[in-house]
Motif scaffolding. Structure first.
Motif, mmCIF file in Angstrom:
data_model
loop_
_atom_site.group_PDB
_atom_site.id
_atom_site.type_symbol
_atom_site.label_atom_id
_atom_site.label_comp_id
_atom_site.label_asym_id
_atom_site.label_seq_id
_atom_site.Cartn_x
_atom_site.Cartn_y
_atom_site.Cartn_z
ATOM 1 N N VAL A 74 42.171 45.414 48.486
ATOM 2 C CA VAL A 74 42.368 44.650 47.254
ATOM 3 C C VAL A 74 43.852 44.472 46.966
ATOM 4 C CG1 VAL A 74 41.992 44.694 44.769
ATOM 5 C CG2 VAL A 74 40.162 45.316 46.308
ATOM 6 N N LEU B 13 45.017 41.722 49.032
ATOM 7 C CA LEU B 13 44.444 40.497 48.476
ATOM 8 C C LEU B 13 45.246 40.024 47.274
ATOM 9 C CD1 LEU B 13 41.779 38.861 48.756
ATOM 10 C CD2 LEU B 13 40.904 40.245 46.941
ATOM 11 N N ILE C 35 47.297 36.576 46.799
ATOM 12 C CA ILE C 35 47.007 35.605 45.745
ATOM 13 C C ILE C 35 48.227 35.414 44.857
ATOM 14 C CG2 ILE C 35 45.561 35.148 43.733
ATOM 15 C CD1 ILE C 35 43.768 35.120 45.938
ATOM 16 N N ARG D 159 46.462 53.572 31.726
ATOM 17 C CA ARG D 159 45.702 52.341 31.501
ATOM 18 C C ARG D 159 46.154 51.222 32.419
ATOM 19 N NH1 ARG D 159 45.338 52.826 25.003
ATOM 20 N NH2 ARG D 159 44.598 54.949 25.164
ATOM 21 N N PRO E 7 45.661 50.467 35.622
ATOM 22 C CA PRO E 7 44.676 49.726 36.406
ATOM 23 C C PRO E 7 43.907 48.694 35.597
ATOM 24 C CG PRO E 7 44.511 52.057 36.857
ATOM 25 C CD PRO E 7 45.442 51.916 35.714
ATOM 26 N N LEU E 8 43.669 49.012 34.336
ATOM 27 C CA LEU E 8 42.951 48.062 33.479
ATOM 28 C C LEU E 8 43.777 46.792 33.280
ATOM 29 C CD1 LEU E 8 40.475 47.722 31.642
ATOM 30 C CD2 LEU E 8 41.840 48.630 29.795
ATOM 31 N N PHE F 167 46.160 45.812 35.137
ATOM 32 C CA PHE F 167 46.252 45.225 36.473
ATOM 33 C C PHE F 167 45.054 44.309 36.742
ATOM 34 C CE2 PHE F 167 45.747 45.807 41.088
ATOM 35 C CZ PHE F 167 47.001 45.392 41.474
ATOM 36 N N GLY F 168 43.863 44.812 36.439
ATOM 37 C CA GLY F 168 42.653 44.017 36.662
ATOM 38 C C GLY F 168 42.662 42.754 35.827
ATOM 39 N N ILE F 169 43.092 42.875 34.572
ATOM 40 C CA ILE F 169 43.125 41.691 33.704
ATOM 41 C C ILE F 169 44.120 40.672 34.241
ATOM 42 C CG2 ILE F 169 43.723 40.885 31.396
ATOM 43 C CD1 ILE F 169 42.627 43.593 30.381
ATOM 44 N N PHE G 89 44.979 40.324 37.270
ATOM 45 C CA PHE G 89 44.380 39.745 38.476
ATOM 46 C C PHE G 89 43.428 38.608 38.114
ATOM 47 C CE2 PHE G 89 40.946 40.017 41.729
ATOM 48 C CZ PHE G 89 41.674 39.449 42.740
ATOM 49 N N ILE G 90 42.558 38.846 37.114
ATOM 50 C CA ILE G 90 41.609 37.798 36.730
ATOM 51 C C ILE G 90 42.354 36.562 36.230
ATOM 52 C CG2 ILE G 90 39.780 37.201 35.108
ATOM 53 C CD1 ILE G 90 38.799 39.992 35.242
ATOM 54 N N VAL H 146 43.787 34.685 39.131
ATOM 55 C CA VAL H 146 42.762 33.970 39.894
ATOM 56 C C VAL H 146 42.321 32.720 39.153
ATOM 57 C CG1 VAL H 146 40.366 34.108 40.609
ATOM 58 C CG2 VAL H 146 41.923 35.930 41.195
ATOM 59 N N MET H 147 42.223 32.840 37.821
ATOM 60 C CA MET H 147 41.699 31.710 37.070
ATOM 61 C C MET H 147 42.746 30.634 36.822
ATOM 62 S SD MET H 147 38.839 33.164 34.552
ATOM 63 C CE MET H 147 38.087 31.570 34.525
ATOM 64 N N PHE H 148 43.994 31.057 36.557
ATOM 65 C CA PHE H 148 44.959 30.068 36.097
ATOM 66 C C PHE H 148 46.120 29.815 37.061
ATOM 67 C CE2 PHE H 148 43.055 31.950 32.299
ATOM 68 C CZ PHE H 148 42.404 30.831 31.845
ATOM 69 N N PRO I 10 45.943 29.814 40.790
ATOM 70 C CA PRO I 10 45.289 30.074 42.077
ATOM 71 C C PRO I 10 46.203 29.885 43.280
ATOM 72 C CG PRO I 10 44.522 28.025 41.139
ATOM 73 C CD PRO I 10 45.356 28.677 40.095
ATOM 74 N N LEU J 186 34.666 28.332 37.706
ATOM 75 C CA LEU J 186 35.087 28.548 39.095
ATOM 76 C C LEU J 186 34.030 28.143 40.121
ATOM 77 C CD1 LEU J 186 36.911 31.974 38.768
ATOM 78 C CD2 LEU J 186 37.929 29.760 39.143
ATOM 79 N N ARG K 291 35.355 26.538 43.095
ATOM 80 C CA ARG K 291 36.236 27.277 44.017
ATOM 81 C C ARG K 291 35.576 28.601 44.382
ATOM 82 N NH1 ARG K 291 41.661 28.002 41.114
ATOM 83 N NH2 ARG K 291 40.473 27.766 39.219
ATOM 84 N N PHE L 225 37.544 31.912 44.972
ATOM 85 C CA PHE L 225 38.151 32.472 43.773
ATOM 86 C C PHE L 225 37.109 33.070 42.854
ATOM 87 C CE2 PHE L 225 41.445 29.853 45.392
ATOM 88 C CZ PHE L 225 42.588 30.572 45.096
ATOM 89 N N MET M 244 35.253 40.185 41.371
ATOM 90 C CA MET M 244 35.758 41.472 41.844
ATOM 91 C C MET M 244 36.743 42.059 40.842
ATOM 92 S SD MET M 244 37.391 42.109 45.491
ATOM 93 C CE MET M 244 39.000 41.845 44.826
ATOM 94 N N GLY M 245 37.634 41.203 40.352
ATOM 95 C CA GLY M 245 38.570 41.676 39.334
ATOM 96 C C GLY M 245 37.831 42.173 38.111
ATOM 97 N N PHE N 281 36.445 45.565 38.569
ATOM 98 C CA PHE N 281 37.569 46.493 38.445
ATOM 99 C C PHE N 281 37.830 46.797 36.970
ATOM 100 C CE2 PHE N 281 42.074 47.610 39.083
ATOM 101 C CZ PHE N 281 41.924 48.450 40.163
ATOM 102 N N VAL N 282 37.916 45.719 36.174
ATOM 103 C CA VAL N 282 38.216 45.880 34.750
ATOM 104 C C VAL N 282 37.111 46.680 34.054
ATOM 105 C CG1 VAL N 282 38.392 44.621 32.587
ATOM 106 C CG2 VAL N 282 39.667 43.855 34.567
ATOM 107 N N GLU O 61 37.342 50.315 34.923
ATOM 108 C CA GLU O 61 38.461 50.975 34.247
ATOM 109 C C GLU O 61 38.182 51.143 32.764
ATOM 110 O OE1 GLU O 61 40.968 52.419 35.538
ATOM 111 O OE2 GLU O 61 40.320 51.861 37.531
ATOM 112 N N LEU P 35 38.188 54.446 30.674
ATOM 113 C CA LEU P 35 39.016 54.633 29.489
ATOM 114 C C LEU P 35 38.180 55.186 28.342
ATOM 115 C CD1 LEU P 35 41.894 53.939 28.482
ATOM 116 C CD2 LEU P 35 40.923 51.834 27.595
#
Lengths: 376, 495
Positions: free
Chosen positions: A292, A295, A299, A330, A332-333, A335-337, A339-340, A343-345, A347, B274, B277, B280, B286-287, B290-291, B294, B298
């Motif tokens: 990941v 990845l 991205i 916190r 990773p949290l 980080f995940g947001i 990432f999303i 990916v969405m805005f 790409p 999406l 795509r 994506f 996947m993201g 992950f969230v 987490e 938390l």
């Protein structure tokens, strides 16, 4: 162009070389900066090259170089061949474990039993053991890449993602299985790997810095050559339209296997270097998180650009630290947001978006110029 | 001729059946009755759990070509929701008004759509405007949550001892402080509705009859919000006062509903933009997984929790047969000379019930018909005038609900922890690949095979003094074998 046609024939080679240098002046500039960095930084901070902040930042850069190569190998698959794989950690971790296992268990015995010397009488037993380890890493990476390809090359898209994920997961489980605790150290992993003294990253940090840099440059050059070769063009063709590529007469399975094996090889070497750098091999290197990471770097930087993932690796390694300091556990949290949102805005990543935008601006600029000329 | 047709139609079933019979005869002989039956039953339990994860995955993939990497997270959320509801629902009751208020805001979209689309917003600013509105909504939500001790609410169930459930009832924030929060959430919902109405975009089609329905939904959700706000404490207490068995079954329903709701929300917010795509889309889910992982970490710390079994499955003693269990509700049941936990039998039953329910829905309901048609040819279904978007949302919700239900079913049996989703998701993926994407009966058979393989693999691993990790890794070999023989899975459609 005009000067080229006028110039005598014997200067043609020199001329093309100059042209090539001119074309890649950006990368050469970056390379020069990276070569000078340790010295300049040491001068600025007023410390020796091999201690204090200079040493620390060299370490940061070494990690970036290695992760950049790993991310770049991922881009060969995702960005160029259009393969979404979730098994890349298997190659990275496979390389790391091969290196660490060899250095821990085989190399000492090798050094004890055999003597390798050059004709001049120079004793090269230890370097040759290290060379053997690298060769072994190459072989293991090739075998792993082939193994993954054999199972997954006939399937496409989502299936491919799942199968590679499952196979990598199997390797991850085995890497932390307590059955092999004697060799792999199970959950703990291998620590304090006896790397050869001349490459010891704590003792010879500057040397290791240049080794990592050279490795990154060579791997990047290799990947660039592959991507620009006819084979690389077929990778792109497969990504864009597989049935058309097949119709023209290229075997998709074959070319996908080639891409996969090459990528596995580069990732495996990166993993091996990483295990030398951290003097360890842990199950986290084979875990899905490693994939990941690659990845996200790809991205973030922009897939299908080779440079992008490297930039992404740098951004992630440096900013990740600051973000980690801000958010603590916190992170990773967040980080995940991020990432999303990426990916969405965003790409196309940093490099991709930059190229897109600069092309737009250029077009707009030239249009404006034309209009101005027409008005006159 | 007839025989040939049967062979053509069901050769996979026949070969599998014969293979299983041969293997079980060998196993019976080699292992002895006791350990064989015990291992087989464990395998069935695992298979039932795998099926619950895989069923949603396979339907979602079959209909909309979406590989939902957040499916394991749904399983995990189901487990957490069920565990919370069963042990101490303070957290759920405390947050319910906020969620309901948000939904109440969002459902007004059809009401403001005719107005908003007439606004004179230049085409190039529409996207930015929508983004700004959404960002403001998110900020509102964050403001609304400021000062609310969400972690404190979440922690209530962790210390719960089941001796006196009422002792755990924790006070909520007083209404005098709390009232702004649902209001802010409602405003955020209205903003999201505004963004959904796409201001300035005059190309939208207004469906007649949407507005009255929206009014009904708005009134309904507002009333629900008010009710939920008022019953934050009393509701939790009345749930805790309930008979523990009833509470358990209620928690199954609550968890499945929560899972379905979250699934629908994911489809609308994250997946829908999406679809064009696909790569994506996988990355986004996947993201998200992950969230979500987490987030649970938390809220509830990365520790494993054990949800206690309801009294229905935990009376001391041993029932001599399944029939006797119905009157005694004992912890274990004797089956064919093997003492087996009754709760695991319940998981098998739950898996079976889910399979039958799914079969009924798929074969005899309008939704099922649409789904089957959509798996065959999505464009055709759309051309026939069916609102495929809504079907997608429904199916996503259904799949997430199934996974969540599986999660609660697994909660009293497996530790409730943030990584449980990933573990089951991996097995769910393998199941789906073995069974063939898009076929729920394939998922059932794949789950059965995988569960049995895991159970017997563990047995063999122990026999050769290896750890279960080896058998876990070797399930991948089964998948590889199936794929080499049939690249589309056992029951997948050929490309």
């Amino acid at each position: 162009m005009a000067s080229q046609s006028k110039s005598p024939k014997r200067f043609a080679a020199l001329d093309s070389l100059l042209q090539g240098l001119k074309r890649s002046r950006g990368s050469l500039l970056v390379l020069a900066v990276l070569i000078l960095f340790p010295f300049v930084f040491a001068r600025i901070t007023g410390t020796s090259v091999n201690e204090g902040p200079a040493k620390y930042w060299q370490g940061q850069f070494i990690a970036v170089f290695i992760m950049a190569i790993f991310a770049m190998s991922y881009d060969l698959l995702l960005g160029y061949t259009g393969i979404l794989t979730f098994g890349h950690a298997a190659f990275f971790g496979g390389g790391a474990y091969t290196m660490a296992l060899f250095l821990t268990h085989v190399a000492p015995r090798f050094v004890k039993t055999y003597r390798v010397s050059l004709p001049g009488g120079l004793d090269v037993t230890e370097p040759s053991a290290f060379l053997l380890a690298i060769l072994l890493v190459v072989v293991v990476s090739l075998v792993l890449g082939l193994l993954f390809s054999i199972v997954s090359v006939r399937v496409k898209g989502v299936y491919f993602a799942i199968i590679t994920l499952a196979m990598a997961e199997a390797i991850h489980i085995l890497s932390k299985a307590t059955d092999f605790v004697k060799w792999t150290g199970a959950d703990e992993g291998l620590h304090g790997v006896p790397v050869p003294a001349w490459i010891n990253p704590t003792q010879y940090r500057l040397r290791f810095y240049f080794i990592a840099l050279a490795f990154a440059v060579v791997m990047y050059w290799l990947a660039r050559r592959i991507v620009n070769s006819p084979t690389g063009r077929i990778f792109v063709a497969l990504r864009e339209n597989e049935s058309r590529a097949r119709m023209i007469g290229y075997n998709p399975a074959l070319y996908r296997t080639i891409a996969f094996v090459v990528s596995a090889l580069i990732a495996g070497l990166a993993g091996a270097l990483f295990s030398v750098w951290t003097v360890s091999a842990t199950p986290s290197m084979t875990s899905a998180v490693t994939t990941v990471n690659a990845l996200i770097m790809t991205i973030l930087g922009g897939m299908g650009t080779l440079v992008g993932p490297m930039l992404g690796a740098a951004v992630l390694e440096f900013f990740g630290q600051f973000l980690y300091q801000w958010f603590g556990a916190r992170w990773p949290l967040v980080f995940g947001i991020i990432f999303i949102v990426l990916v969405m805005f965003l790409p196309y990543g940093i490099v991709g978006t930059w190229r897109l935008r600069s092309a737009q601006w250029k077009r707009r600029w030239s249009l404006r110029k034309q209009r101005a000329a027409a008005q006159e | 001729m007839r025989v040939k047709a049967i062979w053509q139609y069901g050769k996979v079933y026949i070969i599998l059946l014969i293979g299983l019979i041969i293997l079980s005869v060998i196993g019976w002989r080699a292992m002895g009755q006791q350990s064989f039956v015990r291992t087989a039953l464990s395998g069935l339990t695992l298979g039932a759990l795998y099926f619950m994860v895989a069923a949603g995955l396979t339907i979602i993939f079959g209909l909309m070509d979406v590989l939902n990497f957040a499916h394991g997270a749904m399983f995990m959320i189901g487990a957490y929701a069920g565990w919370q509801f069963y042990t101490n629902p303070t957290f759920l009751f405390g947050l319910a008004p906020l969620v309901l208020a948000l939904v109440a805001g969002i459902v007004v979209t059809p009401l403001i759509q005719p107005l908003a689309m007439r606004w004179a917003v230049p085409a190039r600013w529409q996207r930015t405007l929508r983004a700004v509105v959404i960002v403001v909504a998110v900020i509102l939500i964050i403001v609304a949550l400021l000062g609310l001790d969400v972690r404190g609410l979440a922690k209530t169930a962790m210390v719960a001892t089941m001796v006196d459930p009422l002792a755990e009832a924790t006070p909520q924030e007083p209404l005098a402080v709390f009232w702004k929060r649902p209001l802010l959430f409602f405003l955020a919902g209205l903003l999201i509705a505004l963004a959904q109405a796409r201001p300035g975009d005059r190309t939208q089609v207004i469906r007649s009859g949407a507005a009255p329905r929206a009014i009904v939904a708005l009134v309904g959700f507002v009333l629900l919000t008010v009710a939920a706000t008022l019953t934050r404490e009393s509701g939790a207490i009345s749930v805790l006062k309930m008979n523990a068995d009833a509470r358990f079954f209620l928690s199954l329903a609550a968890g499945a509903l929560i899972g379905a709701g979250i699934g629908a929300a994911i489809e609308i917010s994250l997946v829908r933009p999406l679809y064009v795509r696909p790569t994506f889309l996988i990355l986004a889910t996947m993201g998200l997984s992950f969230v979500l992982r987490e987030l649970t970490q938390l809220l509830w710390d990365p520790l494993p929790y054990a949800m206690s079994r309801p009294p229905l499955f935990s009376q001391p003693g041993k029932a001599a047969s399944i029939l006797e269990w119905f009157s005694k509700h004992t912890l274990t049941v004797e089956i064919m000379g093997v003492t087996f936990p009754s709760y695991r039998l319940f998981i098998i039953a739950l898996g079976l019930a889910m399979f039958i329910l799914l079969m009924l829905v798929m074969n005899y309901s309008r939704l099922g018909m649409t789904i089957r048609a959509g798996v065959q040819d999505r464009d055709m279904v759309e051309a026939l005038g069916i609102n495929v978007r809504r079907v997608f949302t429904l199916v996503f919700a259904l799949g997430a609900g199934l996974a969540a239900l599986g999660g609660i079913g697994a909660a009293p049996f497996a530790p409730v922890e943030p990584v449980m989703g990933d573990r089951f998701q991996m097995q769910g993926f393998i199941t789906v690949v073995i069974g063939g994407m898009g076929s729920y009966s394939g998922a059932a058979i794949g789950a059965l095979l995988l569960g049995l393989a895991r159970a017997f693999g563990d047995f063999l691993a122990l026999k050769f003094s290896l750890t279960p990790a080896v058998s876990e890794a070797s399930t991948v070999i089964i998948m590889a074998l199936v794929l080499l023989l049939r690249p589309a899975g056992l029951f997948g459609k050929k490309e």
